[in-house]
Design a protein around this motif. Structure first.
Motif, PDB file in Angstrom:
ATOM      1  N   SER A  34      25.814 -29.121 -23.072  1.00 11.29           N
ATOM      2  CA  SER A  34      25.227 -27.800 -22.870  1.00 11.29           C
ATOM      3  C   SER A  34      25.591 -26.898 -24.046  1.00 11.29           C
ATOM      4  N   ASP A  35      24.975 -25.732 -24.107  1.00 13.44           N
ATOM      5  CA  ASP A  35      25.245 -24.791 -25.193  1.00 13.44           C
ATOM      6  C   ASP A  35      26.727 -24.395 -25.213  1.00 13.44           C
ATOM      7  N   LYS A  36      27.292 -24.126 -24.025  1.00 13.06           N
ATOM      8  CA  LYS A  36      28.705 -23.733 -23.942  1.00 13.06           C
ATOM      9  C   LYS A  36      29.617 -24.882 -24.344  1.00 13.06           C
ATOM     10  N   GLN A  37      29.313 -26.090 -23.871  1.00 14.68           N
ATOM     11  CA  GLN A  37      30.136 -27.245 -24.227  1.00 14.68           C
ATOM     12  C   GLN A  37      30.113 -27.499 -25.734  1.00 14.68           C
ATOM     13  N   ALA A  38      28.922 -27.391 -26.330  1.00 13.79           N
ATOM     14  CA  ALA A  38      28.785 -27.620 -27.766  1.00 13.79           C
ATOM     15  C   ALA A  38      29.605 -26.601 -28.560  1.00 13.79           C
TER      16      ALA A  38
END
Length: 426
Positions: A239-243
């Motif tokens: 996800s964007d946050k994980q990345a």
């Protein structure tokens, strides 16, 4: 005859008295005390960096040091509050997270300290909302908008869809649908007659989750993790946050580059399963590692104040992330160190290496805030590690006795506790 009768009565009284004394002795015996039971908590080594608790899966929670049962409780609690934690305050209320564990993680949690009251009301009023059902329906085909029309809030609708995805893209059966924590027993009883789903869960249910279609969309290829940007990690299914967390972990915690596969595996947003998928395609280029290491500026630790030393400088000195995080976190809670012994007493540190640092680096405590017991701010007393357990008593006593000496007498603390508290008092 009279004398004979007298001696018989006397003998009888002696026998009765002997029996009574023996009985009393038996009933008053001290029973063997039951041994005290002590629980020993084990603490696993955890490499901490900033994280969003809303995007962690089971494996990632376990990497943070929680057991399987604790993880199940945390995820159930997350569903109950609407599928997302809105604040640190809300997360702290989960009974599976001890106060000690929360303090260890708090500074790394990417959530506001408290949530917007207007948002929290959304879940408190959920039970009062009326569920509107027009006819029989297959819940697998409903969108977020459809659930909202039915009477669920937007965030609750998203949580229901997340639960469906967790099951493999289908609710499978009425049994599984009932297990969704967002749907109360009362609402389930209203919905159940209209559900177009089998009553029982099929025996081969476990195959549903493993066939979840999202994995098939990922196109893996050879890559160097040291030059991959946020979009590159997202292309691998993050996800964007994980990345963003992966990139920050590489650039901030690891000083710009992954040095080996183990560095990548330690990043807690990369699950063990995901790492195994990525591993065949990872190609670490020695050139990118070397260039990043050359760019590092060398710190003169003999001139670096221990009350201002940064996380990166501690890493540069040779401490691991856990030791550096513990020192910075403890210093932040104290408001600054008053002596070097406090640093050495910090939990989860490499004491031998820290001792070496203490022998080189100076400590300036002139800017550390100090108060008296009578004028110390309430928030400071309740947050400070040395004062928080006595804060309520101090606040109570000083309203009647605005004198430090009298307050100390009422507190009746152990000498070692009083000594460390006085480090931060005028």
């Amino acid at each position: 005859m009279m004398r004979k009768s007298y001696y018989q009565k006397l003998a009888l009284m002696v026998i009765v008295l002997t029996i009574l004394l023996a009985f009393q002795k038996y009933t008053s015996r001290n029973r063997e005390p039951f041994p005290d039971v002590k629980f020993i908590a084990s603490s696993a080594s955890v490499n901490l960096s900033d994280f969003d608790p809303n995007i962690l899966d089971r494996d990632q929670w376990q990497k943070l040091g929680f057991s399987e049962k604790q993880v199940s409780t945390i995820l159930k609690y997350k569903d109950i509050v609407g599928g997302n934690f809105t604040s640190k305050e809300q997360l702290k209320k989960c009974y599976a997270i001890s106060e000690e564990k929360f303090e260890e993680l708090e500074s790394f949690i990417l959530l506001p300290k408290t949530s917007d009251k207007s948002k929290s009301k959304e879940f408190n009023t959920f039970a009062k909302k009326e569920i509107n059902i027009s006819g029989k329906f297959n819940p697998d085909r409903l969108s977020s908008g459809d659930w909202i029309k039915m009477g669920f809030s937007e965030r609750q609708s998203e949580a229901i869809l997340k639960y469906k995805n967790y099951l493999g893209g289908s609710f499978v059966s009425k049994e599984k649908f009932k297990e969704c924590f967002i749907i109360s027993p009362e609402n389930y009883s209203k919905l159940e007659p209209y559900l177009i789903l089998p009553a029982k869960t099929p025996e081969n249910f476990r195959s549903f989750a493993s066939n979840y279609p999202e994995k098939a969309k990922i196109q893996y290829h050879i890559f160097d993790p040291n030059i991959l940007n946020v979009d590159g990690w997202k292309a691998f299914g993050f996800s964007d946050k994980q990345a963003n967390i992966i990139v920050n972990y590489r650039d901030r915690n690891l000083r710009g580059s992954f040095k080996n596969l183990e560095d990548i595996q330690k990043c807690f947003v990369i699950s063990a399963e995901k790492f195994q998928e990525l591993k065949p395609y990872i190609k670490l280029n020695p050139i990118t590692i070397k260039q990043e290491e050359i760019r590092q500026e060398k710190t003169d630790f003999s001139k670096t104040d221990l009350n201002t030393i940064t996380f990166k400088q501690l890493i540069e000195f040779g401490l691991d992330e856990r030791s550096a995080s513990s020192i910075i976190g403890f210093r932040r809670k104290l408001g600054g160190f008053m002596n070097k012994e406090q640093i050495l007493s910090t939990y989860n540190i490499d004491k031998e290496l820290v001792q070496k640092l203490l022998s080189i680096a100076p400590l300036n405590n002139s800017n550390v805030p100090k108060y008296t017991l009578t004028d110390a701010p309430e928030e400071w007393l309740k947050d400070h590690p040395y004062f928080k357990y006595s804060a309520d008593k101090i606040i109570f006593y000083r309203t009647t006795y605005p004198d430090d000496k009298k307050i100390w007498k009422f507190l009746k603390l152990k000498p070692e506790y009083e000594e460390r508290m006085k480090l931060y008092l005028k």
